[in-house]
Scaffold this motif. Structure first.
Motif, mmCIF file in Angstrom:
data_model
loop_
_atom_site.group_PDB
_atom_site.id
_atom_site.type_symbol
_atom_site.label_atom_id
_atom_site.label_comp_id
_atom_site.label_asym_id
_atom_site.label_seq_id
_atom_site.Cartn_x
_atom_site.Cartn_y
_atom_site.Cartn_z
ATOM 1 N N GLY A 77 0.810 -1.217 0.000
ATOM 2 C CA GLY A 77 0.000 0.000 0.000
ATOM 3 C C GLY A 77 0.836 1.256 0.000
ATOM 4 N N GLN A 81 -0.485 3.842 2.951
ATOM 5 C CA GLN A 81 -0.848 2.875 3.989
ATOM 6 C C GLN A 81 -0.024 3.125 5.243
ATOM 7 O OE1 GLN A 81 -3.348 0.519 3.899
ATOM 8 N NE2 GLN A 81 -2.869 0.383 6.072
ATOM 9 N N LYS A 84 -1.565 5.973 6.964
ATOM 10 C CA LYS A 84 -2.829 5.562 7.570
ATOM 11 C C LYS A 84 -2.581 4.815 8.875
ATOM 12 C CE LYS A 84 -7.013 2.864 6.600
ATOM 13 N NZ LYS A 84 -7.711 2.014 5.581
#
Length: 250
Positions: A77, A81, A84
């Motif tokens: 990702g 990611q 996140k």
């Protein structure tokens, strides 16, 4: 390019460029696909379970970016990611990570082992060519790493062919100020963004400037790292003489 707006009106490009296409960062950004060498080998291969994911704690050092950390650890990702997973620690701006910050990085044992193997393996020496054989040009034989260092070096080689001034240090210094080395960086909050032309990429170029100073032979994509660097340096050469003369908002 931060939101000052003063450089945003594109000019007619005074530099005369060759129409010969040059290999660019578009190829550098394409990751190799792995597959069986032979159909029979694929048929006989015994399926194996995916390697278990694990989380490591990474301490941010000076000059680090989420993009670079995600690339180093092969984070599934990518930097988005990673951001996140660590938004609570990083905050609302993914570009603002500070030395000493602890990040949880999800990687796999296979990915970590592959990174170590790649670093430890030395490149094979090329076979000697017989006398009289014409060697390929340096530009066609040269390859570049798919990271910030490789993008800058490829851009410099293209700039040298096009007569665009600039040095590694000048480019690197401005990239770290503008995007922290993230080729997907975009400014959605300044005056340029309010006009519908947000600054994009490593050197934060708006679309009209990119269109006016795009260097032939590079992808027509402001998020392509090599295209972004060369266009920004072309603009800086026109306005300031060189990207090396840029030490702040431009």
């Amino acid at each position: 390019m931060p939101g000052r707006g003063k450089h945003r009106r594109p000019r007619t490009n005074p530099l005369i460029r060759s129409a010969v296409a040059v290999g660019t960062g578009g190829a550098a950004l394409t990751l190799p696909l792995l597959g069986a060498t032979h159909a029979s080998a694929a048929a006989e291969a015994v399926p194996q379970a995916n390697p278990p994911a694990k989380s490591v704690t990474y301490t941010v050092a000076k000059g680090d970016t989420l993009y670079g950390i995600a690339e180093k650890y092969d984070v599934s990702g990518g930097w988005k990611q990673l951001y996140k997973d660590n938004r609570a620690a990083v905050g609302d701006d993914p570009k603002l990570i500070h030395p000493g910050l602890k990040l949880k990085v999800k990687t796999t044992e296979a990915a970590t082992a592959q990174k170590k193997a790649t670093k430890s393996s030395a490149p094979a020496k090329p076979a000697a060519k017989p006398a009289g054989v014409t060697q390929a040009t340096q530009a066609s034989a040269k390859t570049y790493a798919n990271n910030l260092d490789g993008w800058i070096r490829e851009a410099l080689d293209i700039m040298a062919q096009k007569g665009i001034p600039g040095s590694y240090d000048g480019i690197y210094r401005n990239i770290m100020r503008e995007s922290s080395g993230n080729p997907q960086a975009i400014n959605n909050w300044d005056s340029n963004a309010a006009k519908g032309t947000p600054s994009k990429g490593l050197l934060q170029v708006i679309d009209p400037t990119f269109a006016a100073y795009h260097v032939p032979g590079t992808p027509y994509d402001p998020f392509d790292p090599v295209a972004n660097i060369t266009a920004a340096c072309n603009y800086a050469a026109d306005r300031y003489g060189s990207i090396d003369n840029v030490n702040g908002p431009y």
